[in-house]
Design an enzyme around this catalytic site. Structure first.
Site, PDB file in Angstrom:
ATOM      1  N   GLU A 201       0.880  -1.067   0.297  1.00 60.68           N
ATOM      2  CA  GLU A 201       0.243  -0.251  -0.236  1.00 60.68           C
ATOM      3  C   GLU A 201       0.755   0.940  -0.043  1.00 60.68           C
ATOM      4  O   GLU A 201       0.607   1.900  -0.499  1.00 60.68           O
ATOM      5  CB  GLU A 201      -0.962  -0.236   1.306  1.00 60.68           C
ATOM      6  CG  GLU A 201      -2.064  -0.540   1.409  1.00 60.68           C
ATOM      7  CD  GLU A 201      -1.697  -2.291   1.840  1.00 60.68           C
ATOM      8  OE1 GLU A 201      -0.364  -2.679   2.081  1.00 60.68           O
ATOM      9  OE2 GLU A 201      -2.235  -3.153   1.599  1.00 60.68           O
ATOM     10  N   HIS A 270      -9.383  -4.663  11.636  1.00 58.08           N
ATOM     11  CA  HIS A 270     -10.384  -4.085  10.717  1.00 58.08           C
ATOM     12  C   HIS A 270     -11.434  -3.501  10.697  1.00 58.08           C
ATOM     13  O   HIS A 270     -12.433  -3.985  10.023  1.00 58.08           O
ATOM     14  CB  HIS A 270     -10.432  -5.616   9.905  1.00 58.08           C
ATOM     15  CG  HIS A 270      -9.471  -6.527   9.210  1.00 58.08           C
ATOM     16  ND1 HIS A 270      -8.121  -7.296  10.193  1.00 58.08           N
ATOM     17  CD2 HIS A 270      -8.752  -7.003   8.003  1.00 58.08           C
ATOM     18  CE1 HIS A 270      -7.418  -7.607   9.419  1.00 58.08           C
ATOM     19  NE2 HIS A 270      -7.722  -7.121   8.314  1.00 58.08           N
TER      20      HIS A 270
HETATM   21  C1  LIG Z   1      -1.594  -4.625   4.771  1.00 57.93           C
HETATM   22  C2  LIG Z   1      -3.017  -5.415   4.041  1.00 57.93           C
HETATM   23  N1  LIG Z   1      -3.361  -5.341   3.180  1.00 57.93           N
HETATM   24  C3  LIG Z   1      -4.987  -5.710   2.750  1.00 57.93           C
HETATM   25  C4  LIG Z   1      -5.150  -6.726   3.546  1.00 57.93           C
HETATM   26  C5  LIG Z   1      -6.161  -7.638   3.199  1.00 57.93           C
HETATM   27  N2  LIG Z   1      -5.365  -9.355   3.384  1.00 57.93           N
HETATM   28  C6  LIG Z   1      -5.827  -9.994   3.725  1.00 57.93           C
HETATM   29  S1  LIG Z   1      -4.745 -11.639   3.825  1.00 57.93           S
HETATM   30  C7  LIG Z   1      -3.965 -10.725   2.316  1.00 57.93           C
HETATM   31  C8  LIG Z   1      -3.531 -11.740   1.425  1.00 57.93           C
HETATM   32  C9  LIG Z   1      -1.767 -12.174   2.135  1.00 57.93           C
HETATM   33  O1  LIG Z   1      -1.861 -13.430   1.175  1.00 57.93           O
HETATM   34  P1  LIG Z   1      -0.279 -13.766   1.856  1.00 57.93           P
HETATM   35  O2  LIG Z   1       0.705 -12.602   2.264  1.00 57.93           O
HETATM   36  O3  LIG Z   1       0.612 -15.275   0.714  1.00 57.93           O
HETATM   37  O4  LIG Z   1      -0.587 -14.558   3.409  1.00 57.93           O
HETATM   38  P2  LIG Z   1      -2.321 -16.377   2.923  1.00 57.93           P
HETATM   39  O5  LIG Z   1      -3.052 -15.662   3.242  1.00 57.93           O
HETATM   40  O6  LIG Z   1      -1.542 -16.592   1.264  1.00 57.93           O
HETATM   41  O7  LIG Z   1      -1.542 -17.484   4.243  1.00 57.93           O
HETATM   42  C10 LIG Z   1      -5.262  -9.531   2.068  1.00 57.93           C
HETATM   43  C11 LIG Z   1      -4.599  -8.789   0.288  1.00 57.93           C
HETATM   44  C12 LIG Z   1      -4.258  -6.127   4.483  1.00 57.93           C
HETATM   45  N3  LIG Z   1      -5.058  -7.408   5.305  1.00 57.93           N
HETATM   46  N4  LIG Z   1      -3.550  -5.853   5.549  1.00 57.93           N
END
Ligand SMILES: Cc1ncc(C[n+]2csc(CCOP(=O)(O)OP(=O)(O)O)c2C)c(N)n1
Ligand SMILES: [Mg+2]
Lengths: 467, 329
Positions: A201, A270
């Protein structure tokens, strides 16, 4: 003991769904993880997996059945050593039978899409004709649209009319938005203008700010505004200040938009309302619409304008339908409140999802003979305090409603404006109804108490009207 | 529940294999139950299941010693079970009840245990990474030889604060193992759609951090890599990166229609790489256990999980006073 397989809630907001297809039949052996059925919610078809192993003894709901309520038994699973004849005697003792129905407080998942909830904002409130909406000429026709669709249309219309407008953010293109607000945009405008970003972001908010300095018109979607905290430096220190710091040479026409505020049960990190945060920043414009028409009209203005805009939407409102005027170019100026309902006894001022409580309270108060004037600020910077002051001169009392924390809040600012500019007209101290001064708890009962409630608004109105 | 932290680490005995089997199965059954309770409306909000990735935490916990720390994202149930937290307390937090680890205030994404050195449960993608380095900083400062496991996803790897943390961790030789759980997707975004880096662990090289890629579906490979990384940290050589190649079987969270991958892709992983089936095969082929032995384990785990679910349903909602507690020291 046989086990009933129950219709699952596949999102926090799901109350019923269509049992689209069975992928198993009676007599099939299943083990945990096997896909049993496909279930359609209002926005997605999801696969439903077995949790326990056993044999499908009986299918209770046929494929194709619509409107199957969550927690209805849909099949019976036999464990080792059981046969179909055990079903009638044992099925009632299934583990899930004592489960409460899905929590009715709407909530959404990262990847979910909102839908209107019976308990949600305008659903229970009759939609008043906008009392004052000078942007809509007489004779205009209206169509019913969700806030989600209205936002999408605003972006699409502006993208059609100006090549410099593009959208970027996490999951906005191929996934069509975590909350489906950018639905259809990739199809229409292609990958050059609808851009999936990595989860970064701070980086992409800064990049968009730079692109705006480079004469483009970026729309940055934050999956939610909680994640814009990663990026707030560029919103505050770059986007908001560059025009000033450059002596007016440079414009930064960027829009930062996305859902803001609590959803439901998504806990402290959140669930927060940033209205008062962004409203404090000179150089920014801040909008926080409630209705679909305002969402559309204000977003169009935001995209067309040369001032950076923080555009605060709400996940629980995305699925709400409102009447939207059918106009070619419906742009609503910033800094003009909308009076939703005229009244004489008290002025209730709100914005965004706070309007849900304001309107519900006004309706109930009306039944008690208290006539409330309800004002939706719509934009917080600039803020139409003039309309509020004019109203208070008539009603002599004011209650503000918002979801955010109390210290300091939009409401506390309005109180101070009224004290300074309408002191002689006030018959009671202004009361600010806000979210509680605590991080958002996860537990259902605590969350309910952490949010502002309609009852609190009613209580406040009765206090200021000495009823 | 990882109990025998001091168990022998070199050759894989029958006992070790059985323990890994138990612990991975506990996570899987626990998660399946959580999914079921979610379907019944007993769990709300976000709930990110760990199914498919069990070998990562179980292998690393087998390599860890008492006092080592761990911190992770919202996809945290497996980490908590693997470090020995009570399934009842975890499940009751999922249902938002008084008996939960955070008294119902945190929910699925936010749980902590000072006793088990579990530092959360963080909802902001990437935020746990500098926190993990900070825990390691504290250990170094205090002069003990503890190591911190800092888990994050392939998507999180792109956050700026990860790069910033790498730089500081190596600069100050912090005893932190960065564990990238590369389950190949960040929500609906496949890794190759978010970066052109051929591998994620290699980014550490830009800061001078050593690391390696590990088959995260193979609990023995994970444990071996964990031992190497820990030895590196305890020797005062600074951080180490382990990129665990793993896979989540379920959706990102509970309501993911999963249009970004095929059912066949998921099925292939389950059929060919399942971490629990792998250990099961080792146990059976090595004649360490019979089918009946494993059935008995399954039954025992089912019992633990059912008791946790029962506890999580029976535990009362937190009292309303709790809204106002735990905010200030
Ligand atoms: C700073 C931030 N941006 C976006 C989100 C929304 N979000 C939650 S999980 C996620 C994906 C994360 O993927 P990854 O790091 O590969 O972890 P996984 O869920 O696969 O364990 C997103 C975009 C968030 N929680 N925090
Ligand atoms: Mg991932």
């Amino acid at each position: 003991m046989t086990t009933e397989i129950l219709m699952p809630a596949l999102s926090p907001t799901m109350e019923e769904g269509t049992l689209a297809k069975w992928l198993v039949k009676e007599g099939d052996e299943v083990s945990s993880g096997d896909i049993l059925a496909e279930i359609e919610t209002d926005k997605a078809t999801m696969e439903f997996e077995a949790v326990d192993e056993g044999t499908i003894g009986k299918i209770l709901i046929d494929a194709g059945t619509e409107g199957v309520k969550v927690n209805t038994p849909i099949a019976v699973l036999l464990e080792e050593g059981e046969s179909a004849s055990d079903i009638d005697s044992g099925a009632k003792a299934a583990p899930a039978s004592e489960a409460p129905a899905a929590d009715s407080g709407a909530s959404l998942d990262d990847t979910d899409t909102a839908k209107p909830m019976s308990t949600q904002p305008a659903a229970s409130v009759p939609e008043p004709e906008p009392v004052e909406d000078p942007e809509v000429p007489e004779g205009t026709t209206f169509k019913s649209q969700t806030v989600r669709e209205a936002l999408r249309d605003a972006m699409a219309e502006e993208m059609r009319s100006d090549e410099a407008v593009f959208v970027m953010g996490e999951e906005v293109a191929e996934y069509e938005g975590a909350y489906k607000v950018t639905q259809g945009l990739l199809d229409e405008f292609g990958a050059k203008r609808v851009i999936d970003t990595p989860i970064t972001e701070h980086g992409f908010a800064g990049l968009a700010t730079g692109a705006a300095m480079g004469t483009l018109r970026p729309i940055v979607e934050f999956m939610t505004f909680n994640f814009a905290m990663q990026a707030i430096d560029h919103i505050l220190n770059t986007a908001a200040k560059t025009r000033y710091m450059s002596g007016g040479q440079m414009s930064v026409p960027v829009v930062f938009r996305g859902p803001n505020g609590a959803a439901a049960r998504v806990a402290a990190q959140h669930s927060q309302d940033y209205a008062a945060w962004y409203a404090q920043i000179p150089g920014l414009h801040v909008a926080m619409p409630y209705s679909a028409a305002d969402a559309k009209g204000l977003l169009k203005t935001a995209i067309k304008g040369d001032t950076p805009v923080v555009f605060l939407e709400n996940e629980l409102l995305y699925g709400q339908s409102f009447e939207v005027p059918e106009l070619d170019d419906y742009a609503i100026p910033f800094g003009k409140a909308r009076i939703w309902q005229k009244g004489d006894d008290v002025t209730i001022v709100s914005f965004g999802i706070g309007m849900k409580y304001a309107l519900e309270a006004a309706e109930l108060l009306g039944k008690d003979g208290i006539s409330a004037e309800v004002i939706d600020l719509r934009t917080l910077r600039p803020m139409d305090t003039k309309t509020v002051i004019e109203s208070v001169k008539k009603t002599n009392r004011c209650v503000t409603v918002e979801e955010g924390w109390p210290t300091p809040s939009i409401g506390s600012y309005i109180s101070s404006v009224l004290m300074q500019q309408a002191f002689d007209y006030l018959d009671a101290p202004v009361i600010n109804c806000t979210g509680k001064d605590v991080p958002m708890p996860y537990a259902a009962n605590l969350e309910k108490h952490a949010l502002v409630t309609t009852d609190e608004v009613i209580e406040a109105v009765k206090t200021v009207t000495y009823k | 529940m990882a109990t025998a932290k001091s168990a022998k680490k070199s050759n894989t005995s029958k006992e070790e294999l059985l323990e890994y089997y138990r612990e991975m199965l506990l996570i899987r059954r626990f998660e399946e139950k959580a999914g079921q309770l979610y379907g019944m409306g007993l769990i709300g909000g976000f709930c990110h299941l760990y199914i498919g990735q069990e070998a990562v935490v179980v292998g690393l916990e087998a390599a860890a010693d008492e006092g080592d720390k761990r911190v992770t994202s919202y996809r945290d149930h497996g980490h908590m079970l693997a470090c020995g937290m009570d399934p009842k307390g975890v499940m009751a937090e999922l249902t938002g009840r008084e008996g939960g680890y955070s008294k119902g205030k945190g929910g699925s994404m936010h749980m902590f245990s000072t006793e088990k050195h579990f530092y959360g449960g963080h909802g902001i993608v990437g935020a746990q990474v500098p926190i993990g380095a900070g825990l390691a900083f504290a250990d170094k400062y205090l002069g003990n030889d503890r190591v911190t496991f800092t888990y994050f996803g392939d998507g999180a790897a792109n956050q700026g604060q990860v790069a910033e943390t790498y730089n500081m961790a190596e600069l100050w030789d912090l005893p932190v193992v960065f564990v990238i759980e590369n389950n190949q997707y960040a929500m609906g975004t496949a890794v190759k759609r978010s970066t052109k880096s051929p591998s994620l662990w290699e980014r550490g090289a830009a800061y001078g951090i050593e690391g390696e890629e590990v088959d995260g579906m193979d609990v023995l490979a994970v444990k071996a890599a964990g031992e190497k990384a820990i030895a590196h940290c305890r020797a005062g050589k600074g951080p180490y990166i382990l990129e665990m190649k793993t896979y989540r079987y379920r959706g990102h969270s509970m309501s993911d229609p999963a249009k970004y991958r095929t059912r066949e892709e998921v099925q292939k992983m389950r059929d060919e790489k399942d971490p629990i089936e792998n250990v099961r095969d080792l146990l059976l082929q090595g004649k360490h256990a019979s089918e009946d032995d494993l059935k008995a384990v399954d039954k025992e785990i089912k019992q633990i999980v059912n008791e946790a679910a029962e506890f999580a349903r029976e535990s009362p909602e937190p009292s309303l006073d709790e809204l106002w507690t735990d905010i200030y020291a």
